[in-house]
Design an enzyme around this catalytic site. Structure first.
Site, PDB file in Angstrom:
ATOM      1  N   ASP A  40     -45.882  27.021   2.451  1.00 25.90           N
ATOM      2  CA  ASP A  40     -45.742  27.921   3.614  1.00 25.90           C
ATOM      3  C   ASP A  40     -46.768  29.039   3.487  1.00 25.90           C
ATOM      4  OD1 ASP A  40     -43.029  27.289   5.130  1.00 25.90           O
ATOM      5  OD2 ASP A  40     -42.593  27.085   3.001  1.00 25.90           O
ATOM      6  N   ARG A  95     -47.766  32.464   0.263  1.00 24.57           N
ATOM      7  CA  ARG A  95     -47.478  31.883  -1.047  1.00 24.57           C
ATOM      8  C   ARG A  95     -48.675  32.059  -1.977  1.00 24.57           C
ATOM      9  NH1 ARG A  95     -43.107  32.498   1.036  1.00 24.57           N
ATOM     10  NH2 ARG A  95     -41.779  30.798   1.794  1.00 24.57           N
ATOM     11  N   HIS A 131     -40.716  26.346  14.498  1.00 19.63           N
ATOM     12  CA  HIS A 131     -39.559  25.578  14.037  1.00 19.63           C
ATOM     13  C   HIS A 131     -38.982  24.873  15.265  1.00 19.63           C
ATOM     14  CE1 HIS A 131     -40.015  29.095  11.356  1.00 19.63           C
ATOM     15  NE2 HIS A 131     -39.605  28.306  10.382  1.00 19.63           N
ATOM     16  N   HIS A 167     -31.275  31.306   7.161  1.00 20.55           N
ATOM     17  CA  HIS A 167     -31.142  31.294   5.708  1.00 20.55           C
ATOM     18  C   HIS A 167     -29.702  31.622   5.293  1.00 20.55           C
ATOM     19  CE1 HIS A 167     -35.505  31.893   6.173  1.00 20.55           C
ATOM     20  NE2 HIS A 167     -35.610  31.302   5.007  1.00 20.55           N
ATOM     21  N   ASP A 191     -36.727  21.886   7.818  1.00 18.96           N
ATOM     22  CA  ASP A 191     -36.767  23.156   7.118  1.00 18.96           C
ATOM     23  C   ASP A 191     -35.967  22.967   5.829  1.00 18.96           C
ATOM     24  OD1 ASP A 191     -37.256  25.812   6.549  1.00 18.96           O
ATOM     25  OD2 ASP A 191     -36.560  26.555   8.489  1.00 18.96           O
TER      26      ASP A 191
END
Length: 525
Positions: free
Chosen positions: A68, A76, A168, A180, A250
């Protein structure tokens, strides 16, 4: 049984702990593993990342290495220092598709030089004010600009030599819940979805800018009762739009679809729902091999029970293999060389593009912000950003670099604000300038209330707003004392922060002073 395991491995995208591949991962890679997802703990610097991806590709040349890397708040490869790009909201605010494409290409070249094959980006969600997980990760609040910039960024990534994964799908922008933590619901009819959320995805598919699609952990009742990552109607919709590449979930460890401990059933349901690649999620603080085995064993059991078929897994593997072949050709066309030195050169080029984008994106509103000396810096952002990680400190560092001797306070709750107000009152006329960092100062919310208290005591304070700029300006204007001197940073990444600090100081954004270290006050947070 080996053929069954290879078929199961062919739909899995696990994470792993460390900067070298563990033995179990190398064994799985040689036994048909589709790919891996790298997180920030795997990529502490570019040289280490290049060595890691080389080891992975040496073990299995067709292994898909994904990460990502959105730029801005979510990075990242540059997690340790902050992204050189200011992120999607900044690019959308500048509204120069040529610049957006150049940013995507520069990022693609960095990823390719570090050995990454597939970028789990761009975010094509159409944002809505108050969204707790998308926000500045989106190019904007209107479908057409999001589509325009999303396609430009994705085509840039492709020119740089990497694959794209638009996310998404079918849209996470209009939610008010962080997937999340719990399961959001997008309560819109199909016509609304087609006219709003699906517009950027349809454009990316039509322009061949989406090599893969990542599904969202959201329930869309108009499409079906299951979370989109597990819902067959969502995969069918992606195919209806013309997407022929892999559908990627995801992270299946997210609480919207799993309890975070055993992703096995979520993995099976994702395959039943039409997914081709199952992202298992981060292994931080967990047993990486056990997480992988849990998913693999559940899929084997589902095969034995007849819930899924080998033909279904082979079809997914065919899509992934087709993508890997395209990416191999793309890297060859881009002249990609994977090593730390090449990645460092690409990073330097990325920083130049990012600095320009950030400089053009940040803007000041309200009274002219002009701290006369080293300020106190107060952070009111208490909510953890689960997509980006812990609340970034790049604004504080950038202010300290501008004003050596700046005092950075820990993130303040109500008690912390009380203590600071007493400190400011005791200082009287000798009090330092005050800079306040915000993200979600929504009227009626705690962040707004704390800022209002600080503004009453110090009407001359300056705000660096790191959330969505248009919403932030509106929320800050609703303060009882009116709109304070504010810099809209369009995000909290390093590039955003450096440009915001330069504007705060009245200096050109490229004139970034280095060398200041903040005096960080001890506190409970």
């Amino acid at each position: 049984m080996n053929a069954v395991r290879r078929a199961v491995h062919g739909v899995l995208l696990p994470g792993f702990t460390g900067t070298t591949p563990p033995a179990w991962l190398l064994d799985a890679a040689r036994d048909g593993l589709a790919g891996v997802v790298l997180f920030a703990h795997n990529t502490p610097d570019l040289a280490t990342t290049a060595a890691l991806t080389t080891a992975l590709h040496d073990a299995a040349p067709d292994l898909l290495v994904a990460t990502d890397e959105e730029g801005g708040d979510v990075s990242r490869l540059e997690a340790a220092t902050g992204s050189s790009l200011p992120g999607a909201a900044a690019l959308g605010a500048v509204d120069d598709p040529e610049l957006t494409g150049a940013a995507g290409e520069a990022l693609g070249r960095l990823l390719a030089a570090a050995g990454v094959d597939l970028d789990l980006a761009p975010v094509l969600d159409v944002d809505a004010p108050g969204n707790p997980v998308i926000g500045v990760r989106s190019f904007g609040i209107d479908p057409a600009p999001v589509a325009r910039h999303g396609v430009a960024f994705a085509r840039g990534l492709q020119r740089g030599g990497v694959g794209t994964c638009a996310k998404h799908f079918p849209g996470h922008g209009s939610t008010t819940v962080d997937s999340h933590l719990e399961l959001p619901v997008v309560d819109a009819d199909l016509d609304t979805l087609r006219g709003r959320d699906l517009v950027p995805f349809a454009a990316a598919v039509a322009e061949e800018a989406a090599d893969a699609l990542m599904t969202a952990h959201v329930v869309v009742p108009a499409l079906g009762p299951a979370p989109a990552s597990l819902e067959p109607a969502v995969a069918a919709l992606a195919r209806e739009l013309g997407h022929a590449g892999p559908i990627v979930t995801d992270a299946l460890d997210m609480r919207a679809v799993s309890d975070g401990a055993d992703v096995g059933e979520a993995a099976v349901r994702a395959v039943e729902g039409g997914a081709d690649l199952l992202c298992l999620g981060t292994t931080t603080g967990r047993d990486d091999e056990a997480l992988f085995r849990s998913a693999a064993d559940a899929l084997v059991a589902a095969l034995d029970a007849g819930r899924i078929s080998l033909d279904r897994l082979h079809a997914s593997r065919w899509r992934t293999d087709s993508l890997v072949r395209r990416l191999r050709d793309r890297r060859a066309s881009a002249g990609v060389v994977v090593d730390g030195a090449a990645a460092a050169r690409a990073q330097h080029a990325l920083a130049a593009v990012g600095a320009e984008a950030a400089r053009r994106a940040v803007r000041a509103v309200g009274p002219t912000p002009a701290p006369a000396g080293a300020p106190d810096v107060v952070d009111l952002r208490l909510r953890l950003d689960h997509a980006a990680g812990r609340t970034a400190q790049h604004v504080q560092r950038a202010v300290a670099a501008r004003w050596p001797g700046a005092v950075v306070h820990p993130a303040l709750d109500d008690d912390g604000v009380d203590a600071l107000l007493r400190e400011l009152a005791d200082a009287g006329g000798t009090a330092r300038p005050l800079v306040v960092v915000t993200r979600e100062p929504v009227p009626g919310g705690a962040e707004h209330a704390r800022l209002a208290r600080l503004q009453r005591a110090r009407p001359d304070l300056a705000v660096v707003h790191t959330g969505v700029p248009a919403a932030g300006e509106r929320w800050l204007a609703a303060l009882p004392g009116g709109l304070p001197a504010t810099v809209l940073a369009c995000g909290t990444g390093r590039a955003n922060a450096e440009a915001a600090a330069a504007l705060l100081a009245g200096a050109p954004a490229h004139d970034m002073a280095h060398g200041g270290e903040p005096d960080v006050r001890e506190g409970a947070r």
